[in-house]
Design a protein around this motif. Structure first.
Motif, PDB file in Angstrom:
ATOM      1  N   ALA A  39      -1.675   6.024  13.359  1.00 24.91           N
ATOM      2  CA  ALA A  39      -0.826   4.921  12.432  1.00 24.91           C
ATOM      3  C   ALA A  39      -0.764   3.746  13.137  1.00 24.91           C
ATOM      4  O   ALA A  39      -0.777   2.684  12.603  1.00 24.91           O
ATOM      5  N   VAL A  40      -0.301   3.764  14.417  1.00 27.18           N
ATOM      6  CA  VAL A  40       0.070   2.572  15.208  1.00 27.18           C
ATOM      7  C   VAL A  40      -1.249   1.792  15.504  1.00 27.18           C
ATOM      8  O   VAL A  40      -1.130   0.538  15.085  1.00 27.18           O
ATOM      9  N   ALA A  41      -2.444   2.314  15.605  1.00 28.41           N
ATOM     10  CA  ALA A  41      -3.726   1.711  15.889  1.00 28.41           C
ATOM     11  C   ALA A  41      -4.293   1.002  14.496  1.00 28.41           C
ATOM     12  O   ALA A  41      -4.956   0.173  14.463  1.00 28.41           O
ATOM     13  N   ALA A  42      -3.837   1.344  13.405  1.00 26.66           N
ATOM     14  CA  ALA A  42      -3.905   0.651  12.170  1.00 26.66           C
ATOM     15  C   ALA A  42      -3.334  -0.924  12.085  1.00 26.66           C
ATOM     16  O   ALA A  42      -3.662  -1.452  11.079  1.00 26.66           O
ATOM     17  N   VAL A  43      -2.299  -0.951  12.857  1.00 30.16           N
ATOM     18  CA  VAL A  43      -1.802  -2.269  12.821  1.00 30.16           C
ATOM     19  C   VAL A  43      -2.079  -3.025  13.934  1.00 30.16           C
ATOM     20  O   VAL A  43      -2.233  -2.803  15.069  1.00 30.16           O
ATOM     21  N   PRO A  54      -4.789   1.784   5.343  1.00 29.80           N
ATOM     22  CA  PRO A  54      -5.643   0.554   5.323  1.00 29.80           C
ATOM     23  C   PRO A  54      -5.812   0.075   7.027  1.00 29.80           C
ATOM     24  O   PRO A  54      -5.172   0.480   7.794  1.00 29.80           O
ATOM     25  N   GLU A  55      -6.930  -0.576   7.216  1.00 31.90           N
ATOM     26  CA  GLU A  55      -7.333  -1.250   8.707  1.00 31.90           C
ATOM     27  C   GLU A  55      -6.593  -2.634   8.746  1.00 31.90           C
ATOM     28  O   GLU A  55      -6.635  -3.370   7.807  1.00 31.90           O
ATOM     29  N   GLY A  56      -6.472  -2.876   9.972  1.00 31.72           N
ATOM     30  CA  GLY A  56      -6.156  -4.368  10.240  1.00 31.72           C
ATOM     31  C   GLY A  56      -4.775  -4.759   9.699  1.00 31.72           C
ATOM     32  O   GLY A  56      -4.674  -6.110   9.257  1.00 31.72           O
ATOM     33  N   TYR A  93       0.639  -1.013   0.224  1.00 32.14           N
ATOM     34  CA  TYR A  93       0.117   0.058   0.102  1.00 32.14           C
ATOM     35  C   TYR A  93       0.862   1.281   0.055  1.00 32.14           C
ATOM     36  O   TYR A  93       1.682   1.370   0.726  1.00 32.14           O
ATOM     37  N   ALA A  94       0.488   2.254  -0.654  1.00 32.14           N
ATOM     38  CA  ALA A  94       1.213   3.616  -0.725  1.00 32.14           C
ATOM     39  C   ALA A  94      -0.146   4.471  -0.311  1.00 32.14           C
ATOM     40  O   ALA A  94      -0.914   4.878  -0.880  1.00 32.14           O
ATOM     41  N   VAL A  95       0.422   5.234   0.877  1.00 28.87           N
ATOM     42  CA  VAL A  95      -0.583   6.178   1.402  1.00 28.87           C
ATOM     43  C   VAL A  95       0.033   7.605   1.131  1.00 28.87           C
ATOM     44  O   VAL A  95       1.101   7.906   1.560  1.00 28.87           O
ATOM     45  N   GLU A  96      -0.968   8.305   0.246  1.00 29.03           N
ATOM     46  CA  GLU A  96      -0.434   9.625  -0.231  1.00 29.03           C
ATOM     47  C   GLU A  96      -1.429  10.515  -1.027  1.00 29.03           C
ATOM     48  O   GLU A  96      -2.422   9.877  -1.428  1.00 29.03           O
ATOM     49  N   LEU A  97      -1.507  11.838  -0.867  1.00 27.75           N
ATOM     50  CA  LEU A  97      -2.545  12.625  -1.324  1.00 27.75           C
ATOM     51  C   LEU A  97      -2.547  12.692  -2.795  1.00 27.75           C
ATOM     52  O   LEU A  97      -3.439  12.729  -3.550  1.00 27.75           O
ATOM     53  N   ALA A  98      -1.385  12.871  -3.441  1.00 25.55           N
ATOM     54  CA  ALA A  98      -1.101  13.122  -4.640  1.00 25.55           C
ATOM     55  C   ALA A  98      -1.626  12.066  -5.539  1.00 25.55           C
ATOM     56  O   ALA A  98      -1.739  10.845  -5.165  1.00 25.55           O
TER      57      ALA A  98
END
Length: 374
Positions: free
Chosen positions: A230-234, A149-151, A127-132
């Motif tokens: 971000a940590v909560a997404a892991v 992404p979740e989980g 996954y690449a998390v980016e606004l552009a």
């Protein structure tokens, strides 16, 4: 040696609200155009991530500054080895996630996928998390998205992302009172209201300012919230933040707010013409994520407390040492010697004291042991 990444409150990490009693230095009369005053957080948010913002530019971050990712493919290789260690700690799951937060134009996620062993790459969801917008020609295996992404089961890696999460700035006035710094689009500043509420409590705990006129601090609450999200997404695995940083024992007396454009540092001007960045209080981010970790993960004996170390130490633990090849190799394999010598030079840049090697690495294991432990 500059940052990339971005956020839309911020990079979709669940928002950066800091509570009902926090201040918003961009609201209630501070204005929204170039001739009016607003706090640095609001001004930078618009300048970096608005419709005409700096991080929306087609050339991308690499067109303006150099990060560890751009310095050498050794960096992506080290992250790939870290992902393999996380994979082993997780018991080699059927699906292994790699999340590149603040992905720029996808340079890191592309390099990591290329460096992975085939057996790991085939199980990796990237996954690449980016606004552009998604760059043309990006590996089709990469899912490009504006939010986390979740989980996540695997490795979430945020390289030079938090420094671009906008923050408000405080400055001590002539009477010894910390006040919010207001700014116009041309970079002109003046002092606003005294810092109060959650922002004042954050300063008291993490960056106490002496009663000396002109001393400054960047109020890191939005970054704390971003990293905790971000940590909560892991669900299980490891979250890593890499950035130039400081801790409570060594805060700079006048802050670190700066601008960058075309490879050079310049005064920060929130008009969309330059990057706006500030060093990160990674110790505060670590505590915010630690206290937000779900009870089930915190109770797991395999979960460790966040670990803060230098990039030099982290990369050496991942096999990037900068050691020069033996001179004898020049006689037996001249081409190999030249390649090894070039690699040693790149490794030295990534681990150099006073440069990239002094960057902070914040590791937050979730349900697994520390993958860098010997």
């Amino acid at each position: 040696m500059r940052s990339h990444g971005g956020d839309d409150d911020d990079h979709g990490t669940g928002g950066h609200g800091t509570g009902a009693d926090s201040q918003d230095a961009g609201a209630d009369g501070y204005g929204r155009d170039g001739d009016t005053w607003r706090g640095w957080r609001t001004a930078a948010q618009s300048a970096l991530y608005g419709p005409q913002g700096f991080y929306r530019r087609p050339e991308g971050p690499a067109g303006h500054f150099r990060t560890s990712v751009h310095a050498s493919p050794l960096f992506a290789g080290a992250v790939a080895r870290l992902l393999c260690r996380v994979d082993e700690a997780l018991g080699r799951p059927a699906a292994l996630d790699f999340v590149d937060v603040g992905a720029g134009r996808g340079e890191l996620v592309t390099g990591v996928l290329a460096a992975l062993p085939a057996e790991v790459a085939v199980r990796t969801r990237a996954y690449a998390v980016e606004l552009a917008d998604r760059p043309a020609g990006l590996d089709p295996r990469v899912e490009w998205r504006a939010d986390l992404p979740e989980g996540v089961t695997g490795l979430l890696f945020a390289n030079e992302w938090l420094d671009n999460v906008p923050v408000d700035v405080a400055e001590v006035d002539a009477t010894g009172v910390p006040r919010l710094v207001l700014v116009r689009d041309d970079g002109t500043e003046r002092l606003g209201e005294p810092v109060a509420g959650a922002q004042a409590r954050w300063l008291d705990r993490w960056w106490p300012l002496p009663a000396e006129e002109g001393t400054r601090a960047e109020i890191g609450l939005p970054r704390d919230a971003a990293w905790a999200s971000a940590v909560a997404a892991v669900r299980r695995g490891l979250a890593v933040a890499v950035d130039y940083a400081h801790t409570r024992a060594s805060r700079p007396p006048f802050g670190t707010l700066a601008g960058f454009r075309d490879g050079r540092e310049k005064p920060p001007v929130p008009d969309g013409s330059c990057d706006i960045t500030a060093h990160v209080a990674l110790d505060a981010c670590a505590e915010a994520a630690r206290t937000a970790t779900p009870a089930a993960a915190a109770a797991d004996a395999r979960a460790t407390v966040p670990l803060l170390l230098t990039q030099r130490a982290a990369l050496r633990a991942l096999g990037v040492t900068g050691a020069r090849p033996p001179l004898a190799l020049a006689s037996t394999d001249p081409a190999g010697y030249v390649r090894a010598l070039a690699g040693a030079g790149e490794a030295a840049e990534l681990t150099a004291p006073g440069g990239l090697g002094d960057f902070g690495w914040l590791l937050h294991p979730v349900g697994v042991p520390d993958p860098l432990a010997e």
